[in-house]
Design a protein around this motif. Structure first.
Motif, PDB file in Angstrom:
ATOM      1  N   TYR A 164      91.748 -28.707 -79.496  1.00  0.00           N
ATOM      2  CA  TYR A 164      91.265 -28.037 -80.714  1.00  0.00           C
ATOM      3  C   TYR A 164      92.192 -28.325 -81.898  1.00  0.00           C
ATOM      4  O   TYR A 164      91.732 -28.558 -83.019  1.00  0.00           O
ATOM      5  CB  TYR A 164      91.184 -26.531 -80.481  1.00  0.00           C
ATOM      6  CG  TYR A 164      90.624 -25.750 -81.650  1.00  0.00           C
ATOM      7  CD1 TYR A 164      89.251 -25.611 -81.817  1.00  0.00           C
ATOM      8  CD2 TYR A 164      91.466 -25.150 -82.592  1.00  0.00           C
ATOM      9  CE1 TYR A 164      88.731 -24.902 -82.891  1.00  0.00           C
ATOM     10  CE2 TYR A 164      90.953 -24.449 -83.654  1.00  0.00           C
ATOM     11  CZ  TYR A 164      89.588 -24.316 -83.808  1.00  0.00           C
ATOM     12  OH  TYR A 164      89.088 -23.617 -84.874  1.00  0.00           O
ATOM     13  N   ARG A 165      93.504 -28.351 -81.629  1.00  0.00           N
ATOM     14  CA  ARG A 165      94.472 -28.633 -82.694  1.00  0.00           C
ATOM     15  C   ARG A 165      94.231 -30.016 -83.285  1.00  0.00           C
ATOM     16  O   ARG A 165      94.251 -30.197 -84.509  1.00  0.00           O
ATOM     17  CB  ARG A 165      95.891 -28.528 -82.135  1.00  0.00           C
ATOM     18  CG  ARG A 165      96.974 -28.693 -83.190  1.00  0.00           C
ATOM     19  CD  ARG A 165      98.357 -28.667 -82.560  1.00  0.00           C
ATOM     20  NE  ARG A 165      98.663 -27.379 -81.972  1.00  0.00           N
ATOM     21  CZ  ARG A 165      98.873 -27.182 -80.669  1.00  0.00           C
ATOM     22  NH1 ARG A 165      98.809 -28.209 -79.822  1.00  0.00           N
ATOM     23  NH2 ARG A 165      99.164 -25.988 -80.205  1.00  0.00           N
ATOM     24  N   VAL A 166      93.972 -30.997 -82.425  1.00  0.00           N
ATOM     25  CA  VAL A 166      93.704 -32.360 -82.902  1.00  0.00           C
ATOM     26  C   VAL A 166      92.386 -32.413 -83.661  1.00  0.00           C
ATOM     27  O   VAL A 166      92.304 -33.005 -84.748  1.00  0.00           O
ATOM     28  CB  VAL A 166      93.672 -33.354 -81.712  1.00  0.00           C
ATOM     29  CG1 VAL A 166      93.237 -34.742 -82.186  1.00  0.00           C
ATOM     30  CG2 VAL A 166      95.029 -33.426 -81.044  1.00  0.00           C
ATOM     31  N   PHE A 167      91.365 -31.785 -83.111  1.00  0.00           N
ATOM     32  CA  PHE A 167      90.043 -31.801 -83.753  1.00  0.00           C
ATOM     33  C   PHE A 167      90.094 -31.139 -85.122  1.00  0.00           C
ATOM     34  O   PHE A 167      89.477 -31.618 -86.078  1.00  0.00           O
ATOM     35  CB  PHE A 167      89.019 -31.089 -82.861  1.00  0.00           C
ATOM     36  CG  PHE A 167      87.601 -31.178 -83.373  1.00  0.00           C
ATOM     37  CD1 PHE A 167      86.837 -32.307 -83.132  1.00  0.00           C
ATOM     38  CD2 PHE A 167      87.047 -30.143 -84.111  1.00  0.00           C
ATOM     39  CE1 PHE A 167      85.543 -32.411 -83.616  1.00  0.00           C
ATOM     40  CE2 PHE A 167      85.752 -30.231 -84.598  1.00  0.00           C
ATOM     41  CZ  PHE A 167      84.994 -31.360 -84.344  1.00  0.00           C
ATOM     42  N   GLN A 168      90.825 -30.038 -85.221  1.00  0.00           N
ATOM     43  CA  GLN A 168      90.901 -29.297 -86.478  1.00  0.00           C
ATOM     44  C   GLN A 168      91.571 -30.125 -87.573  1.00  0.00           C
ATOM     45  O   GLN A 168      91.178 -30.055 -88.739  1.00  0.00           O
ATOM     46  CB  GLN A 168      91.672 -27.996 -86.268  1.00  0.00           C
ATOM     47  CG  GLN A 168      91.595 -27.032 -87.440  1.00  0.00           C
ATOM     48  CD  GLN A 168      92.267 -25.715 -87.137  1.00  0.00           C
ATOM     49  OE1 GLN A 168      93.291 -25.659 -86.462  1.00  0.00           O
ATOM     50  NE2 GLN A 168      91.690 -24.636 -87.634  1.00  0.00           N
ATOM     51  N   VAL A 169      92.562 -30.915 -87.184  1.00  0.00           N
ATOM     52  CA  VAL A 169      93.305 -31.706 -88.178  1.00  0.00           C
ATOM     53  C   VAL A 169      92.605 -33.026 -88.490  1.00  0.00           C
ATOM     54  O   VAL A 169      92.487 -33.429 -89.653  1.00  0.00           O
ATOM     55  CB  VAL A 169      94.745 -31.974 -87.679  1.00  0.00           C
ATOM     56  CG1 VAL A 169      95.469 -32.945 -88.615  1.00  0.00           C
ATOM     57  CG2 VAL A 169      95.513 -30.675 -87.570  1.00  0.00           C
ATOM     58  N   ARG A 170      92.087 -33.703 -87.454  1.00  0.00           N
ATOM     59  CA  ARG A 170      91.581 -35.069 -87.610  1.00  0.00           C
ATOM     60  C   ARG A 170      90.090 -35.160 -87.916  1.00  0.00           C
ATOM     61  O   ARG A 170      89.651 -36.109 -88.550  1.00  0.00           O
ATOM     62  CB  ARG A 170      91.868 -35.863 -86.325  1.00  0.00           C
ATOM     63  CG  ARG A 170      93.339 -36.041 -86.030  1.00  0.00           C
ATOM     64  CD  ARG A 170      93.966 -37.077 -86.935  1.00  0.00           C
ATOM     65  NE  ARG A 170      95.377 -37.246 -86.674  1.00  0.00           N
ATOM     66  CZ  ARG A 170      96.118 -38.221 -87.184  1.00  0.00           C
ATOM     67  NH1 ARG A 170      95.551 -39.110 -87.986  1.00  0.00           N
ATOM     68  NH2 ARG A 170      97.396 -38.305 -86.919  1.00  0.00           N
ATOM     69  N   TYR A 171      89.316 -34.193 -87.432  1.00  0.00           N
ATOM     70  CA  TYR A 171      87.866 -34.368 -87.504  1.00  0.00           C
ATOM     71  C   TYR A 171      87.130 -33.273 -88.265  1.00  0.00           C
ATOM     72  O   TYR A 171      85.910 -33.268 -88.297  1.00  0.00           O
ATOM     73  CB  TYR A 171      87.284 -34.451 -86.081  1.00  0.00           C
ATOM     74  CG  TYR A 171      87.854 -35.595 -85.284  1.00  0.00           C
ATOM     75  CD1 TYR A 171      87.464 -36.910 -85.527  1.00  0.00           C
ATOM     76  CD2 TYR A 171      88.788 -35.366 -84.281  1.00  0.00           C
ATOM     77  CE1 TYR A 171      87.982 -37.952 -84.793  1.00  0.00           C
ATOM     78  CE2 TYR A 171      89.324 -36.406 -83.544  1.00  0.00           C
ATOM     79  CZ  TYR A 171      88.912 -37.699 -83.806  1.00  0.00           C
ATOM     80  OH  TYR A 171      89.439 -38.745 -83.084  1.00  0.00           O
ATOM     81  N   LYS A 172      87.860 -32.329 -88.846  1.00  0.00           N
ATOM     82  CA  LYS A 172      87.158 -31.233 -89.510  1.00  0.00           C
ATOM     83  C   LYS A 172      86.431 -31.736 -90.751  1.00  0.00           C
ATOM     84  O   LYS A 172      86.948 -32.573 -91.497  1.00  0.00           O
ATOM     85  CB  LYS A 172      88.123 -30.108 -89.877  1.00  0.00           C
ATOM     86  CG  LYS A 172      88.979 -30.360 -91.111  1.00  0.00           C
ATOM     87  CD  LYS A 172      89.659 -29.074 -91.536  1.00  0.00           C
ATOM     88  CE  LYS A 172      90.389 -29.254 -92.866  1.00  0.00           C
ATOM     89  NZ  LYS A 172      90.968 -28.009 -93.350  1.00  0.00           N
ATOM     90  N   PRO A 173      85.215 -31.214 -91.009  1.00  0.00           N
ATOM     91  CA  PRO A 173      84.486 -31.591 -92.225  1.00  0.00           C
ATOM     92  C   PRO A 173      85.248 -31.132 -93.463  1.00  0.00           C
ATOM     93  O   PRO A 173      85.797 -30.027 -93.482  1.00  0.00           O
ATOM     94  CB  PRO A 173      83.153 -30.835 -92.086  1.00  0.00           C
ATOM     95  CG  PRO A 173      83.040 -30.484 -90.644  1.00  0.00           C
ATOM     96  CD  PRO A 173      84.436 -30.315 -90.150  1.00  0.00           C
ATOM     97  N   SER A 174      85.301 -31.966 -94.467  1.00  0.00           N
ATOM     98  CA  SER A 174      86.069 -31.646 -95.675  1.00  0.00           C
ATOM     99  C   SER A 174      85.495 -30.457 -96.432  1.00  0.00           C
ATOM    100  O   SER A 174      86.180 -29.833 -97.237  1.00  0.00           O
ATOM    101  CB  SER A 174      86.116 -32.875 -96.598  1.00  0.00           C
ATOM    102  OG  SER A 174      84.795 -33.286 -96.930  1.00  0.00           O
ATOM    103  N   ASN A 175      84.218 -30.138 -96.176  1.00  0.00           N
ATOM    104  CA  ASN A 175      83.589 -29.041 -96.915  1.00  0.00           C
ATOM    105  C   ASN A 175      83.673 -27.699 -96.190  1.00  0.00           C
ATOM    106  O   ASN A 175      83.043 -26.731 -96.588  1.00  0.00           O
ATOM    107  CB  ASN A 175      82.119 -29.374 -97.197  1.00  0.00           C
ATOM    108  CG  ASN A 175      81.337 -29.657 -95.934  1.00  0.00           C
ATOM    109  OD1 ASN A 175      81.915 -30.009 -94.911  1.00  0.00           O
ATOM    110  ND2 ASN A 175      80.027 -29.493 -95.985  1.00  0.00           N
ATOM    111  N   LEU A 176      84.469 -27.628 -95.110  1.00  0.00           N
ATOM    112  CA  LEU A 176      84.632 -26.369 -94.386  1.00  0.00           C
ATOM    113  C   LEU A 176      86.069 -25.869 -94.523  1.00  0.00           C
ATOM    114  O   LEU A 176      87.019 -26.572 -94.187  1.00  0.00           O
ATOM    115  CB  LEU A 176      84.319 -26.557 -92.897  1.00  0.00           C
ATOM    116  CG  LEU A 176      82.848 -26.600 -92.467  1.00  0.00           C
ATOM    117  CD1 LEU A 176      82.761 -26.804 -90.960  1.00  0.00           C
ATOM    118  CD2 LEU A 176      82.113 -25.339 -92.868  1.00  0.00           C
TER     119      LEU A 176
END
Length: 297
Positions: A164-176
């Motif tokens: 989750y830590r990796v996903f939150q930093v690397r893949y999160k949508p810029s509009n969220l």
């Protein structure tokens, strides 16, 4: 201005410690070990309070589009795995041991980044990751109250936290924003945990729970849900006002405070080798926080 920032950090630490102690009390002392219901209740109240706060203008939240929600779906799945497995593990594992195992989530994050992004790490960070791994691997051999299933859930928890830590930093949508991500997590968790409550047997088991009508149990559940929401707000406030390095420092201090106070609140059976595992793991965490500072300089 500086004292206000420290006040935010102290407020975060207070809510962090009390939140963990409340969850531990409900799970271990009252023995309400039905995570689909306990976590479902917490995420339901969190979703209601977050949406209400956004509606009243107390927090800044934009309208979440369907495409943004769908793009965050893997993160929500990991979040549900995190809270479900974490609840299972915390119910049978002492807080210092739980944090020692949880620290290994940084190793999971590093492995994912290494495999997917070929990311390189400083030698100081590599040392800290190795120490965290060694502590977590050796801890089960020295835990006087070792329970195989609880440690298995802890492994699932740390894998979900690391991913989750990796996903939150690397893949999160810029509009969220962080709050919007958490709103999606809450709503998805409520839906999934409600569906899982009957097949897992939690629903029928809870109906036979001895303290179901207890005032203490009701207060503990209400406090855990409210504290979870306050911890979210405190975390977002802390992240917005501090650098990544200082944010890590406050999390570290909060965990150390919780570990030092927990023997005075809960019964613990601990020996010297297990204590060494705990100390080494958190010395490694301090090294990692310092290595993050070195990276930013």
């Amino acid at each position: 201005m500086q004292w206000r920032r420290h006040l935010t950090g102290l407020a975060f630490s207070l809510v962090f410690v009390v939140s963990y102690f409340t969850n531990k009390f409900v799970l271990s002392v009252l023995k309400f070990t039905y995570p689909t219901l306990f976590q479902g209740w917490q995420t339901f109240i969190g979703a209601v309070l977050l949406l209400l706060s956004g509606k009243l203008g107390w927090v800044e939240m934009s309208r979440i589009t369907r495409s943004a929600a769908l793009s965050w779906f893997p993160g929500s799945l990991l979040f549900v795995g995190n809270i479900y497995a974490g609840s299972r593990a915390l119910s049978r594992i002492d807080i210092p041991f739980f944090f020692t195992l949880q620290n290994s989530s940084h190793v999971v994050s590093y492995i994912i980044l290494k495999v997917v992004h070929r990311e390189k790490a400083q030698w100081l960070k590599l040392i800290s990751l190795c120490l965290m791994s060694l502590s977590a691997i050796n801890l089960p051999f020295y835990d006087p109250q070792f329970d195989y299933s609880s440690y298995l859930w802890a492994v699932g928890h740390l894998f979900c936290v690391g991913a989750y830590r990796v996903f939150q930093v690397r893949y999160k949508p810029s509009n969220l924003s962080d709050l919007e991500q958490q709103c999606i997590n809450y709503l998805f968790s409520v839906l999934l945990l409600a569906i899982a409550a009957h097949p897992t047997g939690d629903l029928m088991g809870a109906l036979e729970f001895p303290s179901l009508q207890s005032y203490t149990f009701h207060c503990g559940c209400c406090a855990s849900a409210l504290l979870g929401f306050l911890l979210l707000l405190a975390t977002v406030k802390l992240k917005s006002g501090f650098s990544l390095e200082h944010f890590g420092v406050w999390i570290f201090l909060s965990k150390v405070t919780a570990m030092c106070l927990s023997p005075f609140i809960f019964y613990m059976d601990i020996n010297a080798p297990a204590l060494i595992c705990v100390v080494v793991s958190h010395v490694a965490e301090a090294l990692q926080v310092y290595s993050e500072r070195e990276t930013q300089l």
